[in-house]
Design an enzyme around this catalytic site. Structure first.
Site, short mmCIF file in Angstrom:
data_model
loop_
_atom_site.label_atom_id
_atom_site.label_comp_id
_atom_site.label_asym_id
_atom_site.label_seq_id
_atom_site.Cartn_x
_atom_site.Cartn_y
_atom_site.Cartn_z
CG HIS A 28 -1.92 -1.10 1.21
ND1 HIS A 28 -3.28 -0.87 1.20
CD2 HIS A 28 -1.78 -2.45 1.19
CE1 HIS A 28 -3.92 -2.03 1.16
NE2 HIS A 28 -3.02 -3.00 1.17
CG ASP A 131 -4.71 1.95 2.38
OD1 ASP A 131 -3.89 1.79 1.45
OD2 ASP A 131 -5.49 1.05 2.78
CB ALA A 357 13.75 -9.30 -5.89
CG HIS A 374 0.98 -12.67 -4.35
ND1 HIS A 374 1.72 -11.84 -5.17
CD2 HIS A 374 0.61 -11.90 -3.30
CE1 HIS A 374 1.79 -10.63 -4.63
NE2 HIS A 374 1.13 -10.64 -3.50
CG ASN A 378 0.98 -2.67 -5.56
OD1 ASN A 378 0.62 -1.57 -5.98
ND2 ASN A 378 0.73 -3.06 -4.33
CB SER A 379 2.72 -8.52 -8.31
OG SER A 379 3.54 -8.36 -7.19
CD GLU A 382 5.13 -3.82 -9.41
OE1 GLU A 382 5.70 -4.91 -9.25
OE2 GLU A 382 4.94 -3.02 -8.46
CB ALA A 397 -5.56 -9.93 0.11
CD GLU A 398 -6.54 -7.69 -3.76
OE1 GLU A 398 -6.08 -8.29 -2.77
OE2 GLU A 398 -5.84 -6.94 -4.47
CD GLN A 399 -2.94 -12.24 -2.63
OE1 GLN A 399 -2.77 -13.45 -2.50
NE2 GLN A 399 -2.45 -11.36 -1.79
O1 LIG Z 1 10.96 -8.87 -3.39
C1 LIG Z 1 10.08 -8.06 -3.66
C2 LIG Z 1 8.74 -8.29 -3.39
C3 LIG Z 1 7.82 -7.34 -3.72
N1 LIG Z 1 8.21 -6.17 -4.29
C4 LIG Z 1 7.23 -5.13 -4.60
O2 LIG Z 1 6.26 -5.09 -3.56
C5 LIG Z 1 4.98 -4.88 -4.08
C6 LIG Z 1 4.09 -6.02 -3.65
O3 LIG Z 1 2.76 -5.65 -3.82
P1 LIG Z 1 1.61 -6.67 -4.26
O4 LIG Z 1 2.00 -7.40 -5.45
O5 LIG Z 1 0.35 -5.89 -4.37
O6 LIG Z 1 1.57 -7.73 -3.11
P2 LIG Z 1 1.38 -7.63 -1.50
O7 LIG Z 1 2.57 -7.07 -0.90
O8 LIG Z 1 0.98 -8.98 -1.09
O9 LIG Z 1 0.14 -6.59 -1.37
C7 LIG Z 1 -0.99 -6.49 -0.54
O10 LIG Z 1 -1.60 -5.26 -0.97
C8 LIG Z 1 -2.05 -5.24 -2.33
C9 LIG Z 1 -2.60 -3.85 -2.62
O11 LIG Z 1 -3.74 -3.59 -1.87
C10 LIG Z 1 -3.08 -6.32 -2.55
O12 LIG Z 1 -3.49 -6.35 -3.91
C11 LIG Z 1 -2.51 -7.68 -2.14
O13 LIG Z 1 -3.48 -8.68 -2.30
C12 LIG Z 1 -2.02 -7.60 -0.70
O14 LIG Z 1 -1.47 -8.84 -0.29
C13 LIG Z 1 5.12 -4.78 -5.59
O15 LIG Z 1 5.19 -3.43 -5.97
C14 LIG Z 1 6.47 -5.44 -5.87
O16 LIG Z 1 7.14 -4.89 -6.99
C15 LIG Z 1 9.53 -5.94 -4.58
O17 LIG Z 1 9.89 -4.88 -5.12
N2 LIG Z 1 10.44 -6.89 -4.25
#
Ligand SMILES: O=c1ccn([C@@H]2O[C@H](COP(=O)(O)OP(=O)(O)O[C@H]3O[C@H](CO)[C@@H](O)[C@H](O)[C@H]3O)[C@@H](O)[C@H]2O)c(=O)[nH]1
Length: 497
Positions: A28, A131, A357, A374, A378-379, A382, A397-399
């Protein structure tokens, strides 16, 4: 009406000033920081409110010379009431998942310090983008006549799914956990199964059950919603959200595309960029990138299945592995097949990154062929932004909702076959399924078509952020509206309330 106010001044010719209040969790915080940078690039004075232990991360992520300075304002974390959270002010830093309910309680105590910030702000800001997991921020802002805008960290598709599931409880119409059910009052014919729904949707006694209702209720009373998404990705659902559910919303993403490349990955050390050099030696679209976001923590038995799946596929890979206990020593014996890491390294086949990473830098490398993810939003965004197909492995979560958007609506991902929503991940997916999904996503005609579809979406994402694009225009209208709204706020009245 679009007022097109010059230089983001309000009608009293004050520069527009917005507070950003990110949730205390990585997934977030990062998009909110990027959002503040985006607003600042438009000349909006942006202030990020956070707690002391989160401030250094935010400050490291800020650009060296933004068009308009971005301020960080800290409020105290209520450690005196929660001794078990000593030294921890983020969901990602919790020493154990058992502390999640305590963490949620502690977050609720940030309301008073936030209001204290408002009391001490002269003049008040023109709005606060807080948020979704701070539902009380709507009332706090209203006390000061400030519009509260909710930042929903996920997509509009998921927001449209959550509403009717909570309201109509369609999962009650099926006899078991794996019987599909349709979603009433939802555009499109997506089906879900009960086991994929969050526990707190189905169980009224769950510690988050009331919380999620409060979140939804506060959204409906807020000034509007901001999404890190773009119209072309979710047209039907954006229209439904606005016109059928009657919600005011702006989609202003993918926000990360507005971030200068040199600012990405600034928060990690240079050694970790070794993986980028390794990628330089690989062929285009040949490497699998495996990473499950900032929270999901897989048990050793599941990690072993992943390793076996990777080896059996014969694909080259970068695999990011996390452990909830930071100090735990990552010894091979417990979670990898014997000799796996040495074998992979010596053959130049794969690289394991322990911890964090530089994900965005990895994903946009031309060597990456598929992203095993997962489906955190954000992932997912991306991957879409850089045009990389996915193997989807939702966890919590909402995945599971996001997975539907990827695999069924846009057909840019192959499901690995995860079936069960769980805060604590089990070892449900076997290596054969992992190998099969990776091959399906990378080999043959179907994979080629999937890649073309995601590349086309990536192009649309870029266009959305460019001058005249849908996200560019939505951001401008939001800024215009907040600037125009100041007259309302002076009368201590939230517009559209
Ligand atoms: O080694 C890593 C791991 C993650 N990231 C970054 O961390 C973020 C991870 O975000 P996301 O992919 O959304 O996963 P979560 O951290 O699990 O995010 C939580 O928050 C999100 C936004 O609300 C929800 O969609 C997810 O379900 C919830 O688990 C991304 O920008 C990734 O690029 C890195 O840069 N390096």
């Amino acid at each position: 009406k679009n007022l097109n106010l010059e230089n983001t001044m309000d009608q009293d010719h004050r520069p527009l000033h917005i507070f950003f209040f990110p949730y205390l969790a990585h997934g977030h915080m990062t998009p909110t920081i990027n959002m503040a940078k985006l607003f600042a690039s438009k000349g909006v004075k942006s202030t990020i409110i956070t707690t002391p232990l989160n401030a250094p991360y935010i400050s490291k992520s800020l650009p060296n010379s933004p068009k308009t300075p971005i301020h960080i304002l800290t409020i105290p974390f209520p450690h005196e009431h929660f001794p078990s959270l000593q030294g921890c002010e983020s969901l990602n830093a919790l020493p154990s998942p058992h502390l999640v309910p305590t963490f949620l309680k502690s977050i609720a105590m940030l309301q008073e310090p936030l209001e204290q910030v408002f009391r001490q702000s002269h003049p008040l800001p023109h709005g606060i983008i807080a948020d979704m997991f701070f539902p009380w921020a709507t009332d706090s802002a209203a006390k000061f006549g400030i519009p509260r805008i909710v930042f929903d960290g996920s997509c509009i598709f998921s927001a449209c799914l959550v509403e009717p599931i909570l309201l109509h409880k369609p999962y009650k119409n099926v006899s078991n956990d794996s019987e599909p059910f349709g979603i009433p009052n939802f555009p499109g014919d997506v089906t879900m199964v009960r086991s994929q729904l969050p526990d707190f949707f189905k169980n009224d006694d769950h510690f988050m059950a009331d919380f999620i209702i409060t979140v939804k209720e506060s959204e409906s009373r807020s000034y509007g919603m901001v999404f890190n998404s773009f119209y072309e990705l979710e047209k039907e659902y954006v229209d439904h959200y606005r016109n059928v559910l009657g919600r005011k919303s702006w989609h202003i993403g993918p926000i990360l595309l507005s971030d200068a490349k040199e600012d990405r990955g600034k928060e990690i050390s240079l050694d970790e960029h070794e993986c980028l050099k390794w990628l330089d030696t690989k062929k285009p679209n040949s490497v699998v990138y495996v990473c499950f976001g900032s929270i999901a923590d897989f048990p050793d038995s599941q990690l072993k299945e992943i390793a076996m799946g990777l080896e059996a596929s014969g694909k080259e890979f970068i695999w990011v592995v996390k452990k909830s206990k930071k100090d735990e020593i990552f010894t091979e014996e417990s979670w990898l097949p014997q000799g796996f890491e040495k074998r992979m390294e010596s053959e130049g086949k794969g690289m394991i990154i322990r911890g964090w990473a530089p994900q965005m830098l990895i994903l946009e490398h031309e060597a990456i062929g598929v992203f095993v993810s997962h489906c955190g939003w954000n992932s997912t965004l991306e991957a879409i932004s850089v045009g990389v197909p996915m193997v989807t492995w939702p966890v919590a979560a909402e995945q599971f909702f996001n997975e539907k958007l990827v695999t069924e609506v846009h057909r840019i991902g192959v499901p690995v076959g995860a079936k069960k929503w769980a805060l604590k991940v089990g070892d449900s997916v076997k290596w054969e399924a992992i190998e099969k999904a990776m091959k399906k996503a990378m080999e043959g005609e179907e994979a080629k078509e999937m890649r073309m579809r995601v590349k086309a979406l990536s192009q649309k994402a870029k266009e959305a952020m460019e001058k005249g694009g849908s996200s560019y225009s939505d951001l401008n209208s939001l800024i215009d509206e907040l600037a125009a709204g100041f007259n309302f706020t002076k009368e201590k009245r939230i517009p559209h309330s």
